[in-house]
Structures are given as structure tokens and as C-alpha cells.
Write a protein that holds these residues in place. Structure first.
Motif, short mmCIF file in Angstrom:
data_model
loop_
_atom_site.label_atom_id
_atom_site.label_comp_id
_atom_site.label_asym_id
_atom_site.label_seq_id
_atom_site.Cartn_x
_atom_site.Cartn_y
_atom_site.Cartn_z
N GLU A 79 8.14 6.77 -0.65
CA GLU A 79 7.24 6.11 0.33
C GLU A 79 7.83 5.85 1.84
O GLU A 79 7.01 5.90 2.79
N ALA A 82 7.45 9.18 3.88
CA ALA A 82 6.07 9.49 4.10
C ALA A 82 5.47 8.41 5.31
O ALA A 82 4.90 8.77 6.35
N ILE A 83 6.06 7.10 5.39
CA ILE A 83 5.70 6.17 6.20
C ILE A 83 6.31 6.38 7.82
O ILE A 83 5.59 6.51 8.75
N ASP A 210 6.05 -0.37 2.94
CA ASP A 210 5.38 0.26 1.56
C ASP A 210 4.78 -0.90 1.10
O ASP A 210 4.74 -2.02 0.93
N THR A 233 1.26 1.89 5.81
CA THR A 233 1.83 1.86 4.51
C THR A 233 1.72 3.03 3.92
O THR A 233 1.51 4.07 4.39
N ASP A 234 1.84 2.88 2.44
CA ASP A 234 1.74 4.19 1.87
C ASP A 234 0.19 3.98 0.72
O ASP A 234 -0.11 3.18 0.42
N SER A 235 0.16 5.34 0.08
CA SER A 235 -1.02 5.32 -0.82
C SER A 235 -0.92 4.86 -2.18
O SER A 235 -1.86 4.95 -2.80
N ALA A 255 -0.01 6.49 4.48
CA ALA A 255 0.56 7.75 4.35
C ALA A 255 0.43 7.99 2.75
O ALA A 255 0.62 7.41 2.23
N ASP A 256 0.10 9.49 2.65
CA ASP A 256 -0.06 10.31 1.46
C ASP A 256 1.47 10.62 0.84
O ASP A 256 1.65 11.67 1.31
N VAL A 257 1.72 9.75 0.16
CA VAL A 257 3.24 10.07 -0.33
C VAL A 257 3.03 11.49 -1.30
O VAL A 257 4.07 12.34 -1.05
N GLU A 260 3.29 14.27 1.32
CA GLU A 260 4.66 14.37 1.72
C GLU A 260 5.64 14.86 0.88
O GLU A 260 6.59 15.83 1.17
#
Length: 273
Positions: A79, A82-83, A210, A233-235, A255-257, A260
């Protein structure tokens, strides 16, 4: 009721009362004991709660509890990456960039050090170390002084004075917790003061947090939730919480973990070919 809806209900209950019992959730949700325990296990793996005998409590313990840098550096690494990948896209050559302490900002710094012609101001020993290991003549790194915290931040009057002596184009900040009511929080009072100084001297304020930070409460508020120009943040964050943040934050980037991870696996495959 879908699993995602059940888990959102569970999180709502635990944030309202601080704890939940399996037996109470079975009755309220109308599902089996095994289903509730499975939901709690998933939420615990995501860092959204802590399982205890017969139920669950809020993660992170007390509002002044402060895990050390080493302990946090092994959590939610996918995470964080990805961020960080989304965050680095906001930086352009010639910028004065502030970077606070934390493991998410440390991950961000490892990508940031590849960018040319930037000046970085940080109160993080670990962030400064990333740049010192890859010295470049087209980059300037300013490390504030001060007292060292468990998160490897330099805080106190010397740090605050140094921060207030600069003007930053953009500030990237990691936080201990975020909540639409309490804002962005930290368990360290002195670190909060340094972070607030960073916000004051920055033209653009970006928070990197995250999904496990949502609903976590530290003793001191750094800034209101809507103070962030950008929140990344993350998905893994529930859609309803994403929506709550979209209504308050200038720009929410999720962000799409999975994407990534796929990109990293593809790169590793190509390297091994």
C-alpha cells in the motif's frame, strides 16, 4: 447483506463504542458466528481492528501509543509503495519539497531521490539517509535539528524554528491516524507541533495515509481533514469512507494496490528473462 457491507457495519460499531463482541454482532447482523469471526479476521489482517477473546477492539491501543519506525516499516508495504508512486507524480523539477517523518514518506523518498533539481526539507533522519546514500549535485537536502522521536522525527523548538524559516512549494506528510471528525492525528505532541509548522509554510499540503489509518486516533490533531489539498490513500479503504473523504478533501487519490503489484511482478519477470 454483502461482506463489504457487513464489515463496514462492524467498523462503524467498533468506532462508536471502542469494542465489539462476536455474540452481539451475530444478533445485529443476522449471520452465523463463523461468518462474523471470518469478517473480524479479514479486518484484523487489514489493520482496521485488533482481535481479542470474544470480539475485537480498535487497533493501535491508546491515543499516546507510538510504534517505532522499525515496527511500522514492515506493515502495509504494498500500500505504501502504491501511494508513493502516485505522490511522486505531483513533484516537478525546481520545487522545494517538504517531507515529514514516517515509513510511508520514507518509501516516497526512495522514489523522490530519482527526480532531478529538487530541494528537500525534512525532519526525518530516515528520509535524509535515503538521499545521503545517493548524493547528487542537482539536489539539496535540509535536515532540521531537534529531539528524536520513536518515529525518527526531529522535533522541538529547534526543529520548529528551522521549518518556519523556509517556504515550500509542496509538503508530503505521513500521519498516524485520520478521521473526518478529528482530522489528521499523531500520538506525539511535539511531532504534531513540527507537522503543523510544515503545513503553515507550504503552498500545497499532501497527506499520504494507507487505509489502516482511517478511524485511528492520536492524542494531537495536526490539521483538520479538509486542510489537505490532496489526500493519497489506497484501494483497501472502504468505498463509504472514500466518499466521506471526497466530500471534505480537496482531491482524493486512491492508489490501486493490485495494479502496482502487477506492475512490480511484470518488471521482475522482464528482469529475469
Amino acid at each position: 447483506m454483502l461482506a463489504s457491507q457487513r464489515r463496514s457495519r462492524i467498523l462503524e460499531e467498533i468506532r462508536r463504542s471502542g469494542a465489539v463482541r462476536v455474540s452481539a454482532l451475530v444478533e445485529r447482523l443476522g449471520v452465523s458466528d463463523m461468518t462474523v469471526r471470518r469478517d473480524l479476521e479479514v479486518l484484523a489482517q487489514q489493520g482496521q481492528l485488533q482481535k481479542v477473546h470474544g470480539g475485537a477492539i480498535l487497533p493501535g491501543g491508546r491515543s499516546t501509543e507510538e510504534p517505532g519506525f522499525a515496527a511500522k516499516s514492515v506493515r502495509e508495504n504494498a500500500e505504501k509503495l502504491a501511494i508513493a508512486t502516485e505522490a511522486v507524480r505531483l513533484v516537478e523539477p525546481g520545487m522545494a519539497v517538504g517531507v515529514s517523518a514516517g515509513t510511508t514518506t520514507w518509501t516516497f523518498a526512495r522514489l523522490l531521490c530519482d527526480l532531478p533539481d529538487i530541494t528537500v526539507v525534512t525532519n526525518s533522519v530516515q528520509v535524509a539517509d535515503v538521499f545521503s546514500r545517493r548524493p547528487r549535485t542537482d539536489q539539496t537536502v535540509v535536515l532540521t535539528g531537534g529531539i528524536r522521536t520513536p518515529s525518527e522525527a526531529l522535533v522541538g523548538p529547534f526543529a520548529v524554528a528551522a521549518i518556519r524559516s523556509v517556504n515550500l512549494d509542496i509538503m508530503f506528510m505521513g500521519v498516524h491516524g485520520m478521521d473526518v471528525h478529528s482530522g489528521y492525528t499523531t500520538p506525539n505532541l511535539m511531532e504534531a507541533e513540527a507537522d503543523r509548522a510544515f503545513v503553515e509554510v507550504s503552498r500545497r499540503f499532501v497527506v499520504l495515509a494507507d487505509h489502516t489509518k482511517y478511524g485511528v486516533l492520536g492524542i494531537s490533531t495536526i490539521a483538520d481533514i479538509d486542510a489537505a489539498d490532496v489526500l493519497i490513500t489506497d484501494s483497501g479503504l472502504a468505498e463509504e469512507h472514500q466518499q466521506a473523504l471526497r466530500e471534505r478533501v480537496g482531491d482524493l487519490i486512491v492508489a490501486d494496490v493490485a495494479a502496482e503489484n502487477d506492475s512490480n511482478e511484470s518488471s521482475e519477470s522482464e528482469a529475469g528473462a
